[in-house]
Design an enzyme around this catalytic site. Structure first.
Site, PDB file in Angstrom:
ATOM      1  N   TYR A  65       2.928   6.201  -1.716  1.00  0.00           N
ATOM      2  CA  TYR A  65       1.687   5.511  -2.076  1.00  0.00           C
ATOM      3  C   TYR A  65       0.648   6.487  -2.635  1.00  0.00           C
ATOM      4  O   TYR A  65      -0.558   6.292  -2.482  1.00  0.00           O
ATOM      5  CB  TYR A  65       1.141   4.701  -0.884  1.00  0.00           C
ATOM      6  CG  TYR A  65       2.207   3.807  -0.301  1.00  0.00           C
ATOM      7  CD1 TYR A  65       2.646   2.682  -1.002  1.00  0.00           C
ATOM      8  CD2 TYR A  65       2.832   4.108   0.908  1.00  0.00           C
ATOM      9  CE1 TYR A  65       3.667   1.882  -0.504  1.00  0.00           C
ATOM     10  CE2 TYR A  65       3.861   3.305   1.414  1.00  0.00           C
ATOM     11  CZ  TYR A  65       4.268   2.198   0.696  1.00  0.00           C
ATOM     12  OH  TYR A  65       5.269   1.406   1.183  1.00  0.00           O
ATOM     13  N   ARG A  85       7.649   4.890   3.171  1.00  0.00           N
ATOM     14  CA  ARG A  85       6.804   6.006   3.588  1.00  0.00           C
ATOM     15  C   ARG A  85       7.559   7.081   4.364  1.00  0.00           C
ATOM     16  O   ARG A  85       7.401   8.276   4.122  1.00  0.00           O
ATOM     17  CB  ARG A  85       5.684   5.435   4.468  1.00  0.00           C
ATOM     18  CG  ARG A  85       4.585   6.391   4.804  1.00  0.00           C
ATOM     19  CD  ARG A  85       3.621   5.759   5.811  1.00  0.00           C
ATOM     20  NE  ARG A  85       3.146   4.446   5.413  1.00  0.00           N
ATOM     21  CZ  ARG A  85       2.047   4.217   4.699  1.00  0.00           C
ATOM     22  NH1 ARG A  85       1.288   5.228   4.320  1.00  0.00           N
ATOM     23  NH2 ARG A  85       1.678   2.984   4.382  1.00  0.00           N
ATOM     24  N   TYR A  98      -7.997   2.683   2.068  1.00  0.00           N
ATOM     25  CA  TYR A  98      -7.788   2.394   3.499  1.00  0.00           C
ATOM     26  C   TYR A  98      -8.554   3.358   4.392  1.00  0.00           C
ATOM     27  O   TYR A  98      -8.241   3.446   5.582  1.00  0.00           O
ATOM     28  CB  TYR A  98      -6.319   2.549   3.902  1.00  0.00           C
ATOM     29  CG  TYR A  98      -5.278   1.997   2.995  1.00  0.00           C
ATOM     30  CD1 TYR A  98      -5.242   0.638   2.696  1.00  0.00           C
ATOM     31  CD2 TYR A  98      -4.290   2.831   2.468  1.00  0.00           C
ATOM     32  CE1 TYR A  98      -4.243   0.141   1.878  1.00  0.00           C
ATOM     33  CE2 TYR A  98      -3.291   2.329   1.659  1.00  0.00           C
ATOM     34  CZ  TYR A  98      -3.277   0.979   1.366  1.00  0.00           C
ATOM     35  OH  TYR A  98      -2.287   0.491   0.568  1.00  0.00           O
ATOM     36  N   GLY A 116       8.169  -0.135   7.130  1.00  0.00           N
ATOM     37  CA  GLY A 116       6.963  -0.089   7.941  1.00  0.00           C
ATOM     38  C   GLY A 116       6.819   1.064   8.892  1.00  0.00           C
ATOM     39  O   GLY A 116       5.722   1.278   9.434  1.00  0.00           O
ATOM     40  N   CYS A 133     -17.102   8.536 -10.559  1.00  0.00           N
ATOM     41  CA  CYS A 133     -18.445   7.996 -10.284  1.00  0.00           C
ATOM     42  C   CYS A 133     -18.356   6.779  -9.374  1.00  0.00           C
ATOM     43  O   CYS A 133     -18.658   5.648  -9.798  1.00  0.00           O
ATOM     44  CB  CYS A 133     -19.122   7.592 -11.574  1.00  0.00           C
ATOM     45  SG  CYS A 133     -19.214   8.922 -12.723  1.00  0.00           S
ATOM     46  N   GLU A 134     -17.894   6.975  -8.166  1.00  0.00           N
ATOM     47  CA  GLU A 134     -17.828   5.930  -7.139  1.00  0.00           C
ATOM     48  C   GLU A 134     -18.041   6.647  -5.815  1.00  0.00           C
ATOM     49  O   GLU A 134     -17.383   7.651  -5.561  1.00  0.00           O
ATOM     50  CB  GLU A 134     -16.440   5.257  -7.091  1.00  0.00           C
ATOM     51  CG  GLU A 134     -15.978   4.594  -8.352  1.00  0.00           C
ATOM     52  CD  GLU A 134     -16.676   3.268  -8.644  1.00  0.00           C
ATOM     53  OE1 GLU A 134     -17.222   2.667  -7.690  1.00  0.00           O
ATOM     54  OE2 GLU A 134     -16.671   2.853  -9.799  1.00  0.00           O
TER      55      GLU A 134
HETATM   56  C1  LIG Z   1       8.464  -5.985   1.608  1.00  0.00           C
HETATM   57  C2  LIG Z   1       8.250  -4.540   1.874  1.00  0.00           C
HETATM   58  N1  LIG Z   1       9.324  -3.798   2.240  1.00  0.00           N
HETATM   59  C3  LIG Z   1       9.204  -2.478   2.516  1.00  0.00           C
HETATM   60  C4  LIG Z   1       7.979  -1.839   2.429  1.00  0.00           C
HETATM   61  C5  LIG Z   1       7.917  -0.375   2.725  1.00  0.00           C
HETATM   62  O1  LIG Z   1       7.084  -0.098   3.774  1.00  0.00           O
HETATM   63  P1  LIG Z   1       6.951   1.392   4.329  1.00  0.00           P
HETATM   64  O2  LIG Z   1       6.640   2.275   3.171  1.00  0.00           O
HETATM   65  O3  LIG Z   1       5.836   1.291   5.285  1.00  0.00           O
HETATM   66  O4  LIG Z   1       8.247   1.743   4.969  1.00  0.00           O
HETATM   67  C6  LIG Z   1       6.842  -2.580   2.091  1.00  0.00           C
HETATM   68  C7  LIG Z   1       5.521  -1.956   2.100  1.00  0.00           C
HETATM   69  O5  LIG Z   1       4.594  -2.386   2.707  1.00  0.00           O
HETATM   70  C8  LIG Z   1       6.988  -3.960   1.771  1.00  0.00           C
HETATM   71  O6  LIG Z   1       5.940  -4.692   1.386  1.00  0.00           O
END
Ligand SMILES: Cc1ncc(COP(=O)(O)O)c(C=O)c1O
Length: 401
Positions: A360, A264, A305, A227, A331-332
């Site tokens: 992502y 991320r 997002y 996260g 086409c969106e």
């Molecule tokens: C269960 C779980 N672990 C880890 C992650 C990795 O999150 P992040 O890429 O934000 O570090 C996610 C992504 O939301 C997730 O759903």
């Protein structure tokens, strides 16, 4: 990434094309790892951020363990060299086939999302004459203060079990013949840019583990999820080393091993998307558009997002910036990478760089409008190589009658 190198890649491989920097990924991993400063830990790379085989292998070679969110990701992790006891498996709706395979593999932990799933895992484990290692995913009802589409730790979200139910469910798990409760898991969302919610979530599972210990249920690890956010627009975000130190500070008293599941922060800033201008549209009194050859098929985040990405021409032409929308060819109307963005002058065939797309990006790519998946390139020091070639139309159609 050097401009000349990106120009060479765009010319050789074509656009759209993802490019990653291996050195940057290794550095991001080392920063997190070092910050634990000897405290027992495991860094489970969240494959969902980018599961291209070469990227997963790269993180495996750094010493990472794996975090899978589907059976497909479990299999990718195994193919990339992770042992089953290095993989944690999370998923809010695990199918019977996923549970069966996860149990028979003997993963480090299956993160349990509900009482019903607890039952199903127990039954499959008994059928295999095994004890499945499980962790309970708790939902601490903490606001991650991220985008609502990537917040997962509020009681209004579908993920995990309310933390108030956790003690009872752990007792239940401990009583089951097919289950061995080894951990507690919390993941409150993604792209979290302040430490406070992450620290609170960590404290909530530490308190839970201590209450469990009082009841004779001794956990082995606390999985604090992923996260941690990155800076997409240059504004300040929490420092990764400070994040690790905060988790360790919250956990140290318990003596338990800390697991984290970053995605991320490890790969996001290490990737760019190269795309080419295919049209420039300007009419007096109307918006101006720069149309590029990549769209929501290659990079979903802006459409999904409303995500912000820095975008620049690879080579800057002289002239004043004007305000434009940078849009894809799909086409969106939601297929736009940037709206009302001040942008230097560009011409058809100019290469454009979309930044911070290592996480992502390719992983969420799809083939709407029969657009084949783009190639991916990995730069490592002086070398670069194609780690996924461009899909052909024949390959895309090969599953069909
Ligand atoms: C269960 C779980 N672990 C880890 C992650 C990795 O999150 P992040 O890429 O934000 O570090 C996610 C992504 O939301 C997730 O759903």
């Amino acid at each position: 990434m050097r401009t000349a190198r990106l120009a060479e890649i765009a010319k050789t491989v074509g656009t759209p094309c993802y490019v990653y920097d291996a050195v940057q990924i290794r550095d991001a991993y080392a920063t997190l790892d070092r910050a634990f400063d000897g405290y027992p830990h495991a860094i489970h790379y969240a494959l969902k951020a980018n599961s291209s085989l070469a990227i997963v292998r790269l993180l495996q070679s750094c010493g990472a363990h794996g975090d899978a969110n589907s059976l497909g990701e479990v299999e990718v992790a195994l193919r990339c060299g992770f042992r089953p006891d290095q993989i944690v498996f999370t998923g809010v709706g695990k199918s019977a086939a996923e549970i069966d395979r996860a149990v028979s593999l003997g993963l480090l932990a299956i993160n349990v999302e509900s009482p019903g799933e607890l039952d199903r895992i127990d039954q499959r484990a008994i059928a295999h004459n095994l004890r499945a290692r499980v962790a309970l995913r708790v939902n601490p009802d903490i606001d991650a203060r991220s985008h609502p589409h990537i917040s997962t730790g509020l009681k209004s979200n579908k993920f995990g079990v309310p933390i108030g139910e956790a003690l009872g469910l752990f007792r239940e798990m401990a009583s089951r013949r097919g289950l061995l409760p080894v951990g507690a898991h919390v993941h409150i969302g993604s792209q979290i840019t302040t430490l406070d919610p992450l620290q609170k979530a960590a404290e909530s599972v530490v308190a839970l583990a201590q209450a469990l210990r009082g009841e004779g249920i001794a956990l082995q690890h606390l999985d604090m999820g992923g996260g941690l956010g990155i800076s997409y627009d240059g504004s300040p975000v929490a420092d990764p080393a400070a994040y690790v130190r905060a988790l360790v500070a919250a956990t140290r008293g318990s003596g338990l091993k800390v697991a984290i599941e970053p995605g991320r922060v490890l790969v996001g800033p290490a990737g760019v998307l190269l795309t080419k201008v295919v049209d420039v549209k300007h009419f007096d009194g109307a918006k101006s558009f720069v149309v590029v050859d990549a769209g929501m098929t290659e990079l979903m985040r802006p459409a999904l997002y409303n995500a912000y990405h820095r975008i620049d021409p690879l080579l800057r032409r002289p002239g004043a910036e004007t305000v434009v929308d940078i849009v894809g060819p799909i086409c969106e109307s939601t297929d736009a990478y940037a709206r009302d963005r001040a942008f230097p002058p560009v011409e058809v065939d100019d290469v454009i760089v979309v930044r911070d797309v290592g996480a992502y990006g390719a992983a969420m790519g799809h083939t709407y409008l029969r657009r084949p998946l783009p190639p991916e390139v990995l730069i490592d020091g002086d070398q670069w190589r194609v780690i996924r070639r461009r899909q052909t139309l024949d390959e895309l159609l090969s599953l069909e009658e």
